[in-house]
Enzyme design. Structure first.
Site, short mmCIF file in Angstrom:
data_model
loop_
_atom_site.label_atom_id
_atom_site.label_comp_id
_atom_site.label_asym_id
_atom_site.label_seq_id
_atom_site.Cartn_x
_atom_site.Cartn_y
_atom_site.Cartn_z
N CYS A 1 0.84 -1.19 0.00
CA CYS A 1 0.00 0.00 0.00
C CYS A 1 0.88 1.24 0.00
O CYS A 1 1.93 1.29 0.64
CB CYS A 1 -0.97 0.00 1.18
SG CYS A 1 -0.28 0.58 2.73
N GLU A 2 0.42 2.24 -0.76
CA GLU A 2 1.25 3.44 -0.89
C GLU A 2 1.11 4.35 0.32
O GLU A 2 1.85 5.32 0.45
CB GLU A 2 0.90 4.19 -2.18
CG GLU A 2 -0.47 4.81 -2.22
CD GLU A 2 -0.77 5.42 -3.59
OE1 GLU A 2 -0.14 5.01 -4.57
OE2 GLU A 2 -1.64 6.31 -3.65
N HIS A 3 0.18 4.06 1.22
CA HIS A 3 0.03 4.91 2.40
C HIS A 3 0.97 4.52 3.52
O HIS A 3 1.41 5.37 4.27
CB HIS A 3 -1.43 4.84 2.91
CG HIS A 3 -2.40 5.35 1.91
ND1 HIS A 3 -3.65 4.81 1.72
CD2 HIS A 3 -2.29 6.35 1.00
CE1 HIS A 3 -4.27 5.46 0.75
NE2 HIS A 3 -3.47 6.39 0.30
N HIS A 4 1.24 3.23 3.65
CA HIS A 4 2.08 2.78 4.77
C HIS A 4 3.28 1.95 4.31
O HIS A 4 4.09 1.54 5.13
CB HIS A 4 1.25 1.92 5.74
CG HIS A 4 0.00 2.59 6.23
ND1 HIS A 4 -1.22 2.44 5.60
CD2 HIS A 4 -0.19 3.44 7.25
CE1 HIS A 4 -2.13 3.16 6.24
NE2 HIS A 4 -1.54 3.78 7.24
N GLN B 1 -5.50 -0.37 -3.64
CA GLN B 1 -6.15 -1.51 -4.29
C GLN B 1 -7.08 -1.08 -5.42
O GLN B 1 -7.16 -1.73 -6.47
CB GLN B 1 -6.92 -2.32 -3.23
CG GLN B 1 -7.51 -3.61 -3.76
CD GLN B 1 -8.19 -4.43 -2.69
OE1 GLN B 1 -7.77 -4.43 -1.53
NE2 GLN B 1 -9.26 -5.13 -3.06
N HIS C 1 -5.14 -6.26 4.05
CA HIS C 1 -4.11 -5.22 4.14
C HIS C 1 -3.42 -5.28 5.48
O HIS C 1 -4.07 -5.17 6.52
CB HIS C 1 -4.76 -3.85 3.94
CG HIS C 1 -5.25 -3.64 2.53
ND1 HIS C 1 -4.73 -2.67 1.70
CD2 HIS C 1 -6.18 -4.30 1.80
CE1 HIS C 1 -5.34 -2.73 0.53
NE2 HIS C 1 -6.23 -3.70 0.57
N CYS D 1 -1.69 -3.11 6.85
CA CYS D 1 -1.83 -1.86 7.60
C CYS D 1 -3.13 -1.85 8.40
O CYS D 1 -3.24 -1.15 9.40
CB CYS D 1 -1.72 -0.65 6.69
SG CYS D 1 -2.92 -0.62 5.35
ZN LIG Z 1 -2.00 1.10 4.12
#
Ligand SMILES: [Zn+2]
Length: 209
Positions: free
Chosen positions: A101-104, A142, A170, A172
């Site tokens: 995931c590009e956030h975490h 996703q 996920h 995260c």
């Molecule tokens: Zn994430």
């Protein structure tokens, strides 16, 4: 491309790892230095025995997990498109999916189901899985991953329609904060006849259940 004749599964896996598009020595060294800094930042000692080789290993792992940036649809599809009169749904189900995931920058793991209705052209089934891998091995969300796979098949084959469904867990979500161990996220992208024709859509969805 080397021939696969007589190659064991292990040899094939080793060859695939050997043949990955590398990121280059400079980037690898930069990643290694960054991982050493991360170890220090979390209060670890990068010089203790168990961690001595960790920055190098982690750099090569991240190099592998981001191969997708160094691949293109043309490379993957190249000569694997064939003429066909087939006009029913072609479905590749349960394609293993490993993305980040590009956030975490934490993994999300699941399955992709990819379907299309040919319009004169079909593609080798293993190539569908490789298209999934190419987009999965980048920093992703996703929803975008799902759309990119669908768009790529549209671009490569100009089929009557494409349907992509991804189900993933996920890390995260699972390992931090909310700790929702069993939540699975489902995303879908329907294009062409999969979007416009209710019968095609329900046939696709019934093939997945
Ligand atoms: Zn994430």
């Amino acid at each position: 491309m080397s021939a696969n004749n007589g190659e064991t599964e292990l040899q094939a896996a080793e060859r695939r790892i050997r043949d990955i598009p590398r990121c280059g020595a400079a980037r690898l060294a930069s990643l290694e230095g960054s991982y050493r800094a991360i170890l220090e930042a979390i209060g670890e000692d990068p010089q203790r025995e168990g961690l001595l080789k960790t920055p190098g290993r982690a750099a090569r792992a991240l190099e592998f997990l981001t191969i997708g940036y160094r691949q293109s649809l043309d490379d993957i599809v190249n000569d694997a498109i064939f003429h066909s009169e087939a006009s029913e749904i072609v479905l590749v189900k349960d394609i293993e999916l490993y993305s980040m995931c590009e956030h975490h920058m934490l993994p999300f793991i699941g399955k992709a189901h990819v379907a299309y209705i040919p319009n004169g052209k079909v593609i080798g089934l293993s190539k569908v899985a490789r298209i999934v891998d190419m987009f999965a091995r980048r920093l992703q969300i996703q929803e975008n991953l799902t759309m990119q796979i669908a768009d790529a098949l549209m671009a490569a084959l100009q089929p009557r329609g494409v349907g992509v469904v991804i189900e993933a867990k996920h890390l995260c979500m699972m390992a931090r904060g909310v700790e929702k161990q069993n939540s699975v996220m489902t995303s879908s992208c329907l294009l062409g006849s999969f979007k416009e024709d209710a019968r095609t859509r329900s046939e696709f969805l019934s093939l997945l259940s």
